[in-house]
Design an enzyme around this catalytic site. Structure first.
Site, PDB file in Angstrom:
ATOM      1  N   ARG A 154       8.982   7.910   5.242  1.00  0.00           N
ATOM      2  CA  ARG A 154       8.928   9.329   5.409  1.00  0.00           C
ATOM      3  C   ARG A 154       9.436   9.843   6.751  1.00  0.00           C
ATOM      4  O   ARG A 154      10.087  10.980   6.741  1.00  0.00           O
ATOM      5  CB  ARG A 154       7.509   9.894   5.190  1.00  0.00           C
ATOM      6  CG  ARG A 154       7.018   9.662   3.821  1.00  0.00           C
ATOM      7  CD  ARG A 154       5.255   9.691   3.926  1.00  0.00           C
ATOM      8  NE  ARG A 154       4.869  10.973   4.371  1.00  0.00           N
ATOM      9  CZ  ARG A 154       3.598  11.200   4.993  1.00  0.00           C
ATOM     10  NH1 ARG A 154       2.724  10.161   4.452  1.00  0.00           N
ATOM     11  NH2 ARG A 154       3.016  12.430   5.406  1.00  0.00           N
TER      12      ARG A 154
ATOM     13  N   ARG B 142       0.765  -1.378  -0.024  1.00  0.00           N
ATOM     14  CA  ARG B 142       0.038   0.048   0.054  1.00  0.00           C
ATOM     15  C   ARG B 142       0.793   1.212   0.023  1.00  0.00           C
ATOM     16  O   ARG B 142       1.971   1.288   0.864  1.00  0.00           O
ATOM     17  CB  ARG B 142      -0.943  -0.107   1.132  1.00  0.00           C
ATOM     18  CG  ARG B 142      -1.714  -1.223   1.393  1.00  0.00           C
ATOM     19  CD  ARG B 142      -2.467  -1.231   2.861  1.00  0.00           C
ATOM     20  NE  ARG B 142      -3.216  -2.517   2.989  1.00  0.00           N
ATOM     21  CZ  ARG B 142      -3.912  -2.578   4.178  1.00  0.00           C
ATOM     22  NH1 ARG B 142      -3.689  -1.867   5.102  1.00  0.00           N
ATOM     23  NH2 ARG B 142      -4.299  -3.843   4.057  1.00  0.00           N
TER      24      ARG B 142
ATOM     25  N   ASP C  82       0.405   5.667   0.630  1.00  0.00           N
ATOM     26  CA  ASP C  82      -0.333   6.479   1.458  1.00  0.00           C
ATOM     27  C   ASP C  82      -0.859   7.330   0.465  1.00  0.00           C
ATOM     28  O   ASP C  82      -0.420   7.614  -0.713  1.00  0.00           O
ATOM     29  CB  ASP C  82       0.113   7.127   2.606  1.00  0.00           C
ATOM     30  CG  ASP C  82       0.398   6.182   3.594  1.00  0.00           C
ATOM     31  OD1 ASP C  82      -0.367   5.037   3.827  1.00  0.00           O
ATOM     32  OD2 ASP C  82       1.582   6.181   4.447  1.00  0.00           O
TER      33      ASP C  82
END
Length: 264
Positions: A210, A56, A58
């Site tokens: 991140r 996945r 974001d």
């Protein structure tokens, strides 16, 4: 039926992430990459098709090499026709780059051995408008490449990455196997210099890349000691790490299937 694996590129700016999100009635609640591709597959094959992604991403995160497989009800379709047909039905911010037939037991998530992300950073005072969706602009910052890579030395092997897990992460374990992490300089197509952080691991925690990026940049900006990153890792405490970098500069760059299969 044939098992088809796709290589997918997308601009994540206007998507609510990769994973399809349905409301209580089973209707699509948000615009997602998986949802758009499944709608295109349904138009082509006149039936619902489930797409299995390798991982996945974001909201706002991009991809140059996402992988996803599905079971095709057609046995005589050439791979180039999958690419052509899907791109004809997909919006311009999703492109199918490749399609290949894979074994029946192949699953893009569980067959993947590692994932590579790249994060792009610009320290320029002004950047081209075309680039603003794809880089993190950090003004008044002169990166020290040697120092950044010295911080990355501890990002190797089996590591407890709890310090870089976002609150709400539902992973059973915070351990991940990191194959490589390093910074390098790359010019964009306009000749502007970009700082790039590349990391390869078996899997990642929610917002881990991140948070790693934000932490490393903060350490460099403050001229922190070389062992600072190691101490943050050993703390296993998210409050010890730095800011979470914005999604704009992050790309899922490549999925590998030919390495060593590790946990998670």
């Amino acid at each position: 039926m044939k098992n088809i694996n796709l290589t997918i590129s997308y601009d994540g700016t206007d998507f609510c992430g990769w994973q399809r999100q349905d409301d209580k009635n089973g209707n699509e609640a948000e615009r997602t990459v998986q949802g758009e591709i499944e709608k295109a597959l349904e138009k082509i094959f006149k039936q619902k098709i489930v797409l299995y992604g390798s991982g996945r991403t974001d909201s706002g995160v991009h991809a140059l090499g996402q992988a996803a497989n599905f079971l095709s009800p057609v046995d005589n379709m050439k791979k180039e026709n999958y690419i052509r047909a899907l791109n004809a039905f997909l919006p311009q911010d999703i492109r199918i780059l490749d399609a290949e037939e894979v074994s029946d037991d192949f699953n893009s998530r569980f067959s993947a051995t590692s994932r590579i992300y790249r994060y792009f950073i610009s320290s320029a005072e002004s950047i081209p408008a075309n680039n603003s969706r794809y880089v993190w602009q950090v003004k008044n910052y002169i990166p020290n490449l040697d120092r950044l890579n010295s911080y990355c030395k501890c990002l190797k092997g089996e590591i407890d990455c709890a310090s870089f897990a976002a609150s709400g992460d539902l992973s059973v374990s915070t351990n991940r196997y990191i194959d490589d992490a390093h910074f390098f300089i790359q010019n964009d197509i306009w000749g502007n210099e970009l700082l790039v952080f590349q990391i390869e691991a078996n899997a990642f925690l929610w917002k881990m890349v991140r948070t790693l990026t934000g932490t490393l940049i903060n350490l460099d900006k403050s001229n922190a000691p070389e062992d600072s990153m190691k101490k943050i890792l050993e703390a296993k405490d998210r409050t010890k790490a730095g800011v979470t970098a914005p999604p704009t500069g992050l790309f899922l760059y490549q999925i590998k299937f030919d390495g060593i299969r590790r946990h998670v």
